[in-house]
Design an enzyme around this catalytic site. Structure first.
Site, PDB file in Angstrom:
ATOM      1  N   LYS A 204       0.830  -1.209   0.000  1.00  0.00           N
ATOM      2  CA  LYS A 204       0.000   0.000   0.000  1.00  0.00           C
ATOM      3  C   LYS A 204       0.860   1.254   0.000  1.00  0.00           C
ATOM      4  CE  LYS A 204      -0.844   0.100   5.040  1.00  0.00           C
ATOM      5  NZ  LYS A 204      -0.543  -1.215   5.545  1.00  0.00           N
ATOM      6  N   ASP A 234      -7.233  -1.617  14.049  1.00  0.00           N
ATOM      7  CA  ASP A 234      -7.688  -0.428  14.770  1.00  0.00           C
ATOM      8  C   ASP A 234      -9.024   0.057  14.200  1.00  0.00           C
ATOM      9  OD1 ASP A 234      -8.004   1.879  16.216  1.00  0.00           O
ATOM     10  OD2 ASP A 234      -5.986   2.631  15.886  1.00  0.00           O
ATOM     11  N   ALA A 236      -9.928  -0.554  11.000  1.00  0.00           N
ATOM     12  CA  ALA A 236     -10.280  -1.573   9.998  1.00  0.00           C
ATOM     13  C   ALA A 236     -10.410  -1.025   8.582  1.00  0.00           C
ATOM     14  CB  ALA A 236     -11.570  -2.307  10.388  1.00  0.00           C
ATOM     15  N   GLY A 237     -10.058   0.235   8.371  1.00  0.00           N
ATOM     16  CA  GLY A 237     -10.171   0.808   7.027  1.00  0.00           C
ATOM     17  C   GLY A 237      -9.248   0.133   6.029  1.00  0.00           C
TER      18      GLY A 237
END
Length: 338
Positions: A204, A234, A236-237
């Site tokens: 990413k 955290d 979850a994005g």
């Protein structure tokens, strides 16, 4: 040799269900009743924390069970104050059992004029008189070097391997372990080796902190049941977006195995509405009611491995033996059918 006749457990308010579960498991292992030391943890009107231990701990081998999860600062202060109370009560040894070590993500300076808070917390724990730390899946392995005392870092991957072999036993040949970023490759590779599966990576690129601009899959996931492996979830994005990218690249299904379910803000709602078939987390952080009620989130227990690790520390035997399936499977006997 053991310092005392039995190890003694004490717990703060961070994760009382896990502490009680560890005590129950130790009672089964020892054949005697192992309970939590009777303690009062209160707050004054201004938020100051007060701790009182109601049992004699002189000469005892004490284990404080306390995750430094949300609210991180309150739980950390509870741990420090409990350790101070035990040292002043002449406990022989104080071991901090931190299923989740908070502030671990601040393990290095990422830019100018920023702290290394994981080192600061390590100094605070050592300065309070804690003589040993037991934790699980530190965010960065080098954090062990921040301490001048022994640190036993347990791994969730052996437990996850048992869970995977139980739940995917008919599809083991189509599984692929996926690291959600380059930094987590070592953790993902270790689990992939345990279940004899191939490994892929989601690379990413961020435009700014907390916002992912682009994701690329390294490896062929076509027709595979992908298992994303990481230590912390955290908001979850990133996790949910990685699942979408994997499906776009031909994956058959996507599941996730995350050690510490921080699950802050919109995390539970995101996971519930995501394309992931399931998210598996451990109980190192006490699951909220929203997590318990989520249809695609499942919690696996860590009490068996923590209970055995505490006993091994107490009686002076190997903790690293718990990384082997031959040692771990009997501890989880009856929980998984492989």
């Amino acid at each position: 040799m053991p310092l005392t006749s039995e190890p003694k457990l004490i717990s703060g308010n961070a994760n009382m269900p896990l502490a009680k579960a560890i005590a129950r498991r130790m009672s089964l292992h020892r054949g005697v009743n192992v309970g939590l030391v009777d303690t009062r943890v209160e707050r004054f009107n201004d938020g100051e924390i007060f701790v009182e231990v109601f049992e004699n701990v002189r000469g005892e081998d004490m284990f404080i069970i306390q995750s430094t999860s949300n609210p991180a600062n309150d739980n950390l202060m509870e741990l420090l104050i409990m350790a101070d109370a035990l040292r002043r009560s002449s406990a022989a040894r104080v071991t901090a059992v931190l299923p989740y070590f908070g502030y671990a993500r601040q393990d290095r300076r990422t830019k100018a004029r920023t702290p290394i808070t994981a080192k600061l917390v390590a100094n605070m724990l050592v300065g309070t008189g804690i003589e040993r730390v037991l934790t699980m899946d530190l965010h960065a392995a080098q954090i062990q070097g921040f301490f001048d005392i022994p640190v036993d870092n347990l791994y969730a991957s052996p437990v996850f391997a048992l869970d995977i072999k139980s739940h995917f036993k008919e599809r083991m040949g189509e599984l692929m372990i996926v690291s959600p970023d380059v930094g987590g490759v070592a953790r993902a590779r270790e689990l992939a080796k345990r279940i004899n599966s191939p490994l892929a990576i989601v690379d990413k690129r961020r435009e700014k902190p907390g916002e992912v601009a682009e994701m690329t899959v390294i490896g062929d996931v076509t027709g595979k049941t992908c298992l994303i492996v990481d230590d912390i979830c955290d908001t979850a994005g990133t996790l949910c977006k990685a699942a979408e990218v994997l499906l776009e690249n031909g994956a058959k299904e996507v599941h996730s195995y995350i050690t510490h379910g921080v699950m802050s803000g919109p995390a539970v709602d995101r996971v519930t509405k995501s394309v992931m078939k399931s998210l598996v987390i451990t109980d190192t952080i006490a699951p909220t009611e929203a997590i318990k009620n989520a249809p695609n989130i499942r919690v696996v227990p860590t009490a068996p491995i923590f209970a055995q690790a505490i006993l091994n520390i107490w009686n002076g035997t190997s903790v690293s033996s718990l990384f082997e399936a031959e040692t771990l499977e009997p501890i989880y006997d009856g929980m998984y059918k492989v």
